[in-house]
Design a protein around this motif. Structure first.
Motif, PDB file in Angstrom:
ATOM      1  N   UNK A   1     -11.272  87.358 -61.094  1.00 21.97           N
ATOM      2  CA  UNK A   1     -12.222  87.445 -61.913  1.00 21.97           C
ATOM      3  C   UNK A   1     -12.054  86.887 -63.372  1.00 21.97           C
ATOM      4  N   UNK A   2     -11.047  86.685 -63.316  1.00 21.12           N
ATOM      5  CA  UNK A   2     -10.765  85.555 -64.709  1.00 21.12           C
ATOM      6  C   UNK A   2     -11.158  84.354 -64.745  1.00 21.12           C
ATOM      7  N   UNK A   3     -11.010  83.693 -63.631  1.00 21.59           N
ATOM      8  CA  UNK A   3     -11.543  82.328 -63.340  1.00 21.59           C
ATOM      9  C   UNK A   3     -13.307  82.393 -63.308  1.00 21.59           C
ATOM     10  N   UNK A   4     -13.554  83.297 -62.765  1.00 28.87           N
ATOM     11  CA  UNK A   4     -15.113  83.390 -62.654  1.00 28.87           C
ATOM     12  C   UNK A   4     -15.587  83.838 -63.918  1.00 28.87           C
ATOM     13  N   UNK A   5     -14.996  84.592 -64.609  1.00 31.75           N
ATOM     14  CA  UNK A   5     -15.552  84.724 -65.999  1.00 31.75           C
ATOM     15  C   UNK A   5     -15.281  83.482 -67.008  1.00 31.75           C
ATOM     16  N   UNK A   6     -14.417  82.729 -66.856  1.00 27.77           N
ATOM     17  CA  UNK A   6     -14.376  81.288 -67.592  1.00 27.77           C
ATOM     18  C   UNK A   6     -15.568  80.365 -66.955  1.00 27.77           C
ATOM     19  N   UNK A   7     -15.756  80.434 -65.501  1.00 26.00           N
ATOM     20  CA  UNK A   7     -16.916  79.584 -65.245  1.00 26.00           C
ATOM     21  C   UNK A   7     -18.001  80.056 -65.714  1.00 26.00           C
ATOM     22  N   UNK A   8     -18.402  81.359 -66.064  1.00 26.46           N
ATOM     23  CA  UNK A   8     -19.528  81.901 -66.570  1.00 26.46           C
ATOM     24  C   UNK A   8     -19.559  81.281 -68.222  1.00 26.46           C
ATOM     25  N   UNK A   9     -18.643  81.594 -68.676  1.00 31.18           N
ATOM     26  CA  UNK A   9     -18.640  81.194 -70.095  1.00 31.18           C
ATOM     27  C   UNK A   9     -18.741  79.656 -70.393  1.00 31.18           C
ATOM     28  N   UNK A  10     -18.154  78.977 -69.587  1.00 33.02           N
ATOM     29  CA  UNK A  10     -18.217  77.523 -69.450  1.00 33.02           C
ATOM     30  C   UNK A  10     -19.481  77.258 -69.169  1.00 33.02           C
ATOM     31  N   UNK A  11     -20.608  77.619 -68.414  1.00 30.31           N
ATOM     32  CA  UNK A  11     -21.742  77.463 -68.111  1.00 30.31           C
ATOM     33  C   UNK A  11     -22.576  77.703 -69.362  1.00 30.31           C
ATOM     34  N   UNK A  12     -22.440  78.776 -69.872  1.00 29.81           N
ATOM     35  CA  UNK A  12     -23.069  79.309 -71.023  1.00 29.81           C
ATOM     36  C   UNK A  12     -23.009  78.130 -72.273  1.00 29.81           C
TER      37      UNK A  12
ATOM     38  N   UNK B   1     -24.526  73.505 -75.737  1.00 26.94           N
ATOM     39  CA  UNK B   1     -24.604  72.279 -75.937  1.00 26.94           C
ATOM     40  C   UNK B   1     -25.434  71.509 -75.705  1.00 26.94           C
ATOM     41  N   UNK B   2     -26.442  71.541 -74.398  1.00 24.97           N
ATOM     42  CA  UNK B   2     -27.687  70.950 -74.115  1.00 24.97           C
ATOM     43  C   UNK B   2     -28.750  71.555 -75.065  1.00 24.97           C
ATOM     44  N   UNK B   3     -28.746  72.531 -75.580  1.00 26.58           N
ATOM     45  CA  UNK B   3     -29.747  72.949 -76.515  1.00 26.58           C
ATOM     46  C   UNK B   3     -29.623  72.302 -77.658  1.00 26.58           C
ATOM     47  N   UNK B   4     -28.336  72.024 -78.069  1.00 27.25           N
ATOM     48  CA  UNK B   4     -28.046  71.473 -79.286  1.00 27.25           C
ATOM     49  C   UNK B   4     -28.364  69.848 -79.255  1.00 27.25           C
ATOM     50  N   UNK B   5     -27.996  69.199 -77.989  1.00 26.25           N
ATOM     51  CA  UNK B   5     -28.388  67.884 -77.872  1.00 26.25           C
ATOM     52  C   UNK B   5     -29.452  67.509 -77.810  1.00 26.25           C
ATOM     53  N   UNK B   6     -30.845  68.485 -77.100  1.00 26.71           N
ATOM     54  CA  UNK B   6     -32.012  68.282 -76.968  1.00 26.71           C
ATOM     55  C   UNK B   6     -32.673  68.476 -78.296  1.00 26.71           C
ATOM     56  N   UNK B   7     -32.259  69.368 -79.190  1.00 28.06           N
ATOM     57  CA  UNK B   7     -32.847  69.346 -80.518  1.00 28.06           C
ATOM     58  C   UNK B   7     -32.326  68.310 -81.304  1.00 28.06           C
ATOM     59  N   UNK B   8     -31.396  67.542 -81.043  1.00 27.21           N
ATOM     60  CA  UNK B   8     -31.035  66.255 -81.699  1.00 27.21           C
ATOM     61  C   UNK B   8     -32.158  65.329 -81.405  1.00 27.21           C
TER      62      UNK B   8
ATOM     63  N   UNK C   1     -39.499  73.242 -76.089  1.00 29.51           N
ATOM     64  CA  UNK C   1     -39.154  72.191 -74.881  1.00 29.51           C
ATOM     65  C   UNK C   1     -37.562  72.328 -74.575  1.00 29.51           C
ATOM     66  N   UNK C   2     -36.839  72.507 -75.790  1.00 36.26           N
ATOM     67  CA  UNK C   2     -35.435  72.639 -75.770  1.00 36.26           C
ATOM     68  C   UNK C   2     -34.783  73.724 -75.114  1.00 36.26           C
ATOM     69  N   UNK C   3     -35.538  74.960 -75.198  1.00 36.16           N
ATOM     70  CA  UNK C   3     -35.463  76.168 -74.655  1.00 36.16           C
ATOM     71  C   UNK C   3     -35.550  76.155 -73.274  1.00 36.16           C
ATOM     72  N   UNK C   4     -36.851  75.572 -72.823  1.00 33.66           N
ATOM     73  CA  UNK C   4     -37.133  75.276 -71.541  1.00 33.66           C
ATOM     74  C   UNK C   4     -36.190  74.499 -70.742  1.00 33.66           C
ATOM     75  N   UNK C   5     -35.571  73.141 -71.283  1.00 34.90           N
ATOM     76  CA  UNK C   5     -34.547  72.736 -70.609  1.00 34.90           C
ATOM     77  C   UNK C   5     -33.233  73.318 -70.537  1.00 34.90           C
TER      78      UNK C   5
END
Length: 185
Positions: free
Chosen positions: A109-120, A125-132, A151-155
């Protein structure tokens, strides 16, 4: 009888009205006629130019005259507009991740939790990039003002849903159920 004193005469717009000439003196103790306070003279800057900087007939359509300065509190409030897209994507991701983590056979479950945190984190980061990108394209190049971040939230919400579906595609019983519904099996 003179023409100005005749009450039956119709008032004309070009006629001059009689103004009383008697002087009324106020009964105040500190009144002095003809005495007024004179304010100090201001320094005049003679270096300022009043020459037009634009050719005649040209209209200013961008710059500080068109867009007022937006305060930080207003910008933070604008970030909330459309936030439901990100929240819906995050909820879908967490549900799909939970199913994937529960059905995994290795029990790590440690690597699974790391995968979730990485996806979030990638979603943030995608939100910040789309705002920029929106700031550069909409505000700088097109001269428009943004009224929200939908639009950034939808992305970001779409990205999180795609990641959630990738977790679902790794669960064997979900793939079997999907194939059964499609009639592939």
């Amino acid at each position: 009888m003179t023409e100005g004193n005749d009450p039956t005469r119709e008032l004309r717009l070009d006629a001059t009205q009689q103004i009383p000439t008697e002087v009324v003196k106020p009964q105040q103790a500190g009144f002095k006629p003809g005495v007024a306070a004179i304010p100090a003279q201001r320094q005049v800057d003679h270096t300022a130019s009043f020459e037009p900087t634009l050719p005649p007939g040209r209209i200013v359509t961008s710059g500080a005259l068109k867009r007022p300065v937006v305060t930080l509190s207003v910008r933070l409030r604008q970030l909330r507009v459309g936030g439901r897209w990100s929240v819906a994507g995050a909820v879908f991701l967490i549900v799909c991740w939970g199913l994937w983590s529960a059905s995994s056979s290795d029990g790590d479950h440690a690597s699974a939790t790391l995968a979730l945190v990485l996806a979030l984190a990638v979603g943030i980061g995608l939100f910040g990039l789309s705002r920029l990108v929106g700031s550069v394209v909409l505000e700088k190049l097109m001269g428009r003002t943004r009224r929200g971040a939908w639009a950034s939230h939808a992305t970001v919400g779409l990205f999180l849903v795609i990641v959630g579906f990738s977790y679902l595609s790794q669960i064997e019983w979900v793939v079997d159920a999907w194939n059964f519904l499609r009639g592939v099996r």
